[in-house]
Design a protein around this motif. Structure first.
Motif, PDB file in Angstrom:
ATOM      1  N   ARG A 178       0.817  -1.224   0.000  1.00  0.00           N
ATOM      2  CA  ARG A 178       0.000   0.000   0.000  1.00  0.00           C
ATOM      3  C   ARG A 178       0.845   1.265   0.000  1.00  0.00           C
ATOM      4  O   ARG A 178       0.424   2.299  -0.479  1.00  0.00           O
ATOM      5  CB  ARG A 178      -0.906   0.017   1.238  1.00  0.00           C
ATOM      6  CG  ARG A 178      -1.973  -1.065   1.253  1.00  0.00           C
ATOM      7  CD  ARG A 178      -2.783  -1.001   2.546  1.00  0.00           C
ATOM      8  NE  ARG A 178      -3.361   0.320   2.743  1.00  0.00           N
ATOM      9  CZ  ARG A 178      -3.880   0.745   3.901  1.00  0.00           C
ATOM     10  NH1 ARG A 178      -3.867  -0.053   4.952  1.00  0.00           N
ATOM     11  NH2 ARG A 178      -4.408   1.943   4.002  1.00  0.00           N
ATOM     12  N   TYR A 179       2.054   1.189   0.588  1.00  0.00           N
ATOM     13  CA  TYR A 179       2.904   2.369   0.723  1.00  0.00           C
ATOM     14  C   TYR A 179       4.171   2.206  -0.114  1.00  0.00           C
ATOM     15  O   TYR A 179       4.681   1.088  -0.277  1.00  0.00           O
ATOM     16  CB  TYR A 179       3.301   2.592   2.185  1.00  0.00           C
ATOM     17  CG  TYR A 179       2.140   2.803   3.120  1.00  0.00           C
ATOM     18  CD1 TYR A 179       1.598   4.068   3.318  1.00  0.00           C
ATOM     19  CD2 TYR A 179       1.565   1.732   3.810  1.00  0.00           C
ATOM     20  CE1 TYR A 179       0.523   4.264   4.173  1.00  0.00           C
ATOM     21  CE2 TYR A 179       0.497   1.912   4.669  1.00  0.00           C
ATOM     22  CZ  TYR A 179      -0.025   3.178   4.846  1.00  0.00           C
ATOM     23  OH  TYR A 179      -1.080   3.370   5.681  1.00  0.00           O
ATOM     24  N   VAL A 180       4.688   3.335  -0.606  1.00  0.00           N
ATOM     25  CA  VAL A 180       5.964   3.342  -1.321  1.00  0.00           C
ATOM     26  C   VAL A 180       6.861   4.380  -0.645  1.00  0.00           C
ATOM     27  O   VAL A 180       6.602   5.585  -0.732  1.00  0.00           O
ATOM     28  CB  VAL A 180       5.796   3.690  -2.812  1.00  0.00           C
ATOM     29  CG1 VAL A 180       7.144   3.609  -3.522  1.00  0.00           C
ATOM     30  CG2 VAL A 180       4.797   2.756  -3.473  1.00  0.00           C
ATOM     31  N   LEU A 198       2.334   6.415  -9.457  1.00  0.00           N
ATOM     32  CA  LEU A 198       2.055   5.679  -8.212  1.00  0.00           C
ATOM     33  C   LEU A 198       0.698   6.070  -7.639  1.00  0.00           C
ATOM     34  O   LEU A 198      -0.062   5.219  -7.177  1.00  0.00           O
ATOM     35  CB  LEU A 198       3.148   5.957  -7.179  1.00  0.00           C
ATOM     36  CG  LEU A 198       4.555   5.447  -7.506  1.00  0.00           C
ATOM     37  CD1 LEU A 198       5.523   5.843  -6.406  1.00  0.00           C
ATOM     38  CD2 LEU A 198       4.559   3.931  -7.695  1.00  0.00           C
ATOM     39  N   LEU A 230      -1.473   4.044  -4.704  1.00  0.00           N
ATOM     40  CA  LEU A 230      -0.399   3.881  -3.732  1.00  0.00           C
ATOM     41  C   LEU A 230      -0.082   5.213  -3.053  1.00  0.00           C
ATOM     42  O   LEU A 230      -0.234   6.274  -3.655  1.00  0.00           O
ATOM     43  CB  LEU A 230       0.857   3.341  -4.423  1.00  0.00           C
ATOM     44  CG  LEU A 230       0.707   1.951  -5.043  1.00  0.00           C
ATOM     45  CD1 LEU A 230       1.821   1.677  -6.026  1.00  0.00           C
ATOM     46  CD2 LEU A 230       0.677   0.884  -3.963  1.00  0.00           C
ATOM     47  N   PHE A 254       4.899  -1.989 -10.510  1.00  0.00           N
ATOM     48  CA  PHE A 254       3.642  -2.280  -9.810  1.00  0.00           C
ATOM     49  C   PHE A 254       2.561  -2.761 -10.774  1.00  0.00           C
ATOM     50  O   PHE A 254       1.823  -3.709 -10.477  1.00  0.00           O
ATOM     51  CB  PHE A 254       3.161  -1.030  -9.067  1.00  0.00           C
ATOM     52  CG  PHE A 254       3.944  -0.735  -7.820  1.00  0.00           C
ATOM     53  CD1 PHE A 254       3.622  -1.362  -6.629  1.00  0.00           C
ATOM     54  CD2 PHE A 254       5.007   0.146  -7.840  1.00  0.00           C
ATOM     55  CE1 PHE A 254       4.347  -1.108  -5.475  1.00  0.00           C
ATOM     56  CE2 PHE A 254       5.733   0.410  -6.695  1.00  0.00           C
ATOM     57  CZ  PHE A 254       5.408  -0.219  -5.512  1.00  0.00           C
TER      58      PHE A 254
END
Length: 684
Positions: A384-386, A522, A527, A623
């Motif tokens: 969920r996070y980058v 993203l 994200l 992704f």
């Protein structure tokens, strides 16, 4: 004791994951082979040998199973799979059909001969591999065929064998297409190079190149090897392995990859890595290693298939031996049981995941994304996070000296002193000082560094240093200048001589051109990006604003331990991908759900990461490709399990028989392979 040697072989005739497992088990038992790994996706065997000559015994063992072990690079062209047996069986099947029209008495003999000719290579492989796997698909088809002949279903036995052989040929073809796509990168290298020598240019084959050679690359030609540009200007197209459609300008000092196409201009390149050891070869090696590491989905499917086949075989035994005691019709129940034998073959299910993973890894290699394992490709779809590092990741990592503010000395004197100190430091800011235009460095000696403070040297007999302003006791007017420059987002270094401030040097790192678009990509994928940096908050906010980050998405002033703690926290809240390039990013890269490192980064970062990125622009593609691949995996598993379940039910109720069962099995096998091949052309 000498360490085991690793030899790589191509396994010819390897057309399913079950076959790869058989060959691997057989090779593991060869004396002198410490470890054997066989990849169905790449069609290669990796043998760790501790006894010279063990490969000869390995070749003999594999040949007894009906496959061929050949040294890497020794490939066979032409039609793949058991096409000769399929042709012979099909010819006899057609002759038997014609005989049924004109000489009905000969037709059963013709069908029986067609079935026996076609089942012969399958029976031979089944017997050879019986110890490794008594429930192989060859064993099941052989039993079903012989059983059909015994109960007088010669025509169906012949059709079953013919369809199975045709399916194996089609499967071998589709698998070969996937493997060719995986290794097509090496074909980007040209066949020749134009090497510079005294008096002119000579055309030489690639194998003649040596490190240090100078080669000319004219327009329309591909760069023959990795190197650095020593002269010339050109536009290079690297789309085949970076995924970037637009050409990039290259000039003196720029690095270029072997296989890049010069569209406009001309270059002279100094060879730094031989063609067979260059970047393209490294990409292929990473892809091969990725295919040897199973994803979670593969392990689940393998575990299911090991239970599925014995369960269906037990059901077949119940139908053939128990049901006739209550319902009669012994031959009818045996016929159903034979059809269940074919449905028990788990091949389509076993292939469904590795075929998709292999195609995803191959597509990633052509889009600038190097997955080191199938598990990394799979896990990336769930984060969920980058988290992104700043210097070298979102920026070029090459700060430039943009301003000099002096206190009582001229700018020329300050820069000459600073260059003298910078001669003895490898810090990025010191490198920026050395590369700045202006006066030459003053002679310096006795260079030393104080961790956390800065670099020092003796210049003209006096102690001069480049230090962190925060770590120095500053007069009010200097402190005011430090605050003003910091608020503008500059990185600062203070030039001091015997403790007295002489000048403030302001540096700025340039954001990558693709940073804003990568972050936008993203966000479109849902994200949440976060910037993690050890830089000052003002510098981080200035960069973040320039590339489209919000203030709440920026965490500044972090130590490597702080980065690690934040990554652990986000990993527990739904998964995090960490993108970095430096030594200080290595712990966070290793701890993240998936670690991604840019190709220009340090060796420590690249080794700690699960995925390599050729450019920041490839980040959203990684992704998208992960999600596409996981979608194809689900489709393949649903297709394989759905068809098996459907024909299991229809066979039990008597609606389908032998040839529809083998058609469904081979059909599912070909369909999941073709569905996986779609990934090779997917837009990411």
């Amino acid at each position: 004791m000498e360490a085991p040697r690793v030899r790589v072989f191509r396994v010819e005739g390897l057309d399913c994951a079950d076959c790869a497992l058989k060959v691997e088990k057989a090779l593991s038992g060869v004396p002198g082979v410490v470890q054997a790994q066989v990849s169905f996706a790449s069609g290669k065997a990796y043998l760790h040998l501790e006894v010279p000559g063990a490969e000869k015994e390995a070749e003999r063992v594999v040949s007894a199973l009906g496959y061929r072990l050949k040294p890497e690079g020794d490939t066979t062209r032409g039609v793949l799979g058991p096409w000769r047996w399929a042709l012979a069986s099909g010819g006899l099947l057609l002759a038997a059909f014609l005989a049924s029209l004109f000489l009905p008495g000969l037709a059963p003999w013709g069908y029986g001969l067609a079935a026996l000719i076609g089942v012969f290579p399958l029976a031979r492989r089944a017997v050879a591999a019986f110890r490794q796997n008594p429930f192989s698909m060859q064993t099941l088809v052989t039993l079903a065929t012989l059983g059909a002949l015994l109960i007088g279903a010669e025509a169906e036995a012949a059709v079953v064998v013919f369809l199975f052989l045709v399916g194996e040929v089609l499967e071998a073809y589709s698998v070969a297409q996937a493997r060719r796509s995986l290794y097509a990168l090496s074909e980007l290298l040209p066949r020749r190079a134009y090497r510079l020598k005294e008096g002119g240019v000579e055309e030489v084959p690639l194998k003649a190149l040596r490190v240090g050679d100078l080669v000319r690359v004219p327009p329309g030609e591909r760069v023959p090897a990795d190197g650095v540009v020593v002269s010339g200007q050109a536009s290079l197209e690297e789309a085949a392995f970076t995924g970037e459609p637009l050409p990039r300008p290259k000039g003196m000092g720029d690095r270029v990859y072997g296989g890049s196409l010069v569209q406009e201009g001309s270059l002279v390149v100094k060879v730094e890595r031989l063609p067979e050891e260059g970047f393209l070869a490294e990409m292929e090696r990473l892809a091969e290693e990725a295919l040897l590491k199973k994803s979670q989905a593969e392990r689940v499917v393998d575990a299911f298939s090991r239970r599925y086949t014995p369960a269906v075989l037990a059901l077949a035994g119940f139908v053939a031996l128990v049901l006739p005691l209550f319902q009669g019709d012994f031959l009818g129940h045996v016929y159903k049981a034979l059809a269940l034998l074919l449905i028990a073959c788990p091949c389509a299910l076993v292939v469904s995941v590795p075929a998709a993973i292999a195609a995803g890894v191959a597509r990633g290699a052509r889009a600038g994304v190097l997955f080191k394992s199938g598990a990394a490709l799979e896990r990336l779809a769930g984060v969920r996070y980058v988290a992104l590092d700043k210097t070298g990741t979102l920026t070029l990592g090459k700060p430039m000296l943009v301003r000099v503010v002096t206190f009582g000395v001229s700018a020329e004197e300050a820069l000459a002193l600073a260059k003298g100190v910078a001669e003895g430091s490898s810090h990025p800011l010191a490198r920026a000082v050395r590369e700045a235009s202006g006066p030459k460095a003053l002679p310096s000696e006795e260079h030393w560094a104080v961790p956390g403070l800065g670099a020092f040297a003796r210049v003209a007999g006096r102690e001069v240093g480049l230090v962190r302003p925060e770590a120095w006791d500053l007069p009010p007017e200097v402190e005011a200048q430090v605050r003003a420059l910091a608020e503008e987002g500059f990185s600062l270094s203070l030039l001091v001589r015997e403790g007295a401030p002489l000048a403030l040097l302001a540096f700025q790192d340039t954001p990558r051109l693709e940073a804003r678009e990568a972050l936008a990509g993203l966000r479109r994928l849902g994200l949440k990006p976060l910037l993690l940096t050890g830089d000052r908050e003002t510098s981080a906010l200035a960069l973040g604003t320039a590339i489209g980050l919000f203030p709440e998405e920026i965490r500044a002033g972090l130590s490597p331990v702080d980065k690690l703690r934040l990554v652990e926290e986000m990993e527990g809240r739904g998964g995090v991908a960490m993108v970095g390039d430096g030594v200080n990013d290595a712990p966070a890269l290793a701890r993240a759900t998936v670690g991604l490192a840019v190709a220009e980064g340090t060796e420590a970062a690249l080794q700690s990461a699960d995925v390599g990125l050729l450019s920041l622009a490839a980040l959203p593609r990684a992704f998208r490709l992960s999600r596409l691949t996981l979608g194809v995996v689900r489709q393949n598993v649903a297709l394989a399990v759905g068809l098996k379940g459907l024909f299991l039910l229809t066979t039990l109720v008597g609606l389908t028989g032998l040839w529809p069962a083998v058609l469904a099995d081979n059909g599912a096998l070909v369909l999941v392979t073709l569905n996986s091949l779609r990934l090779l052309r997917a837009r990411v």
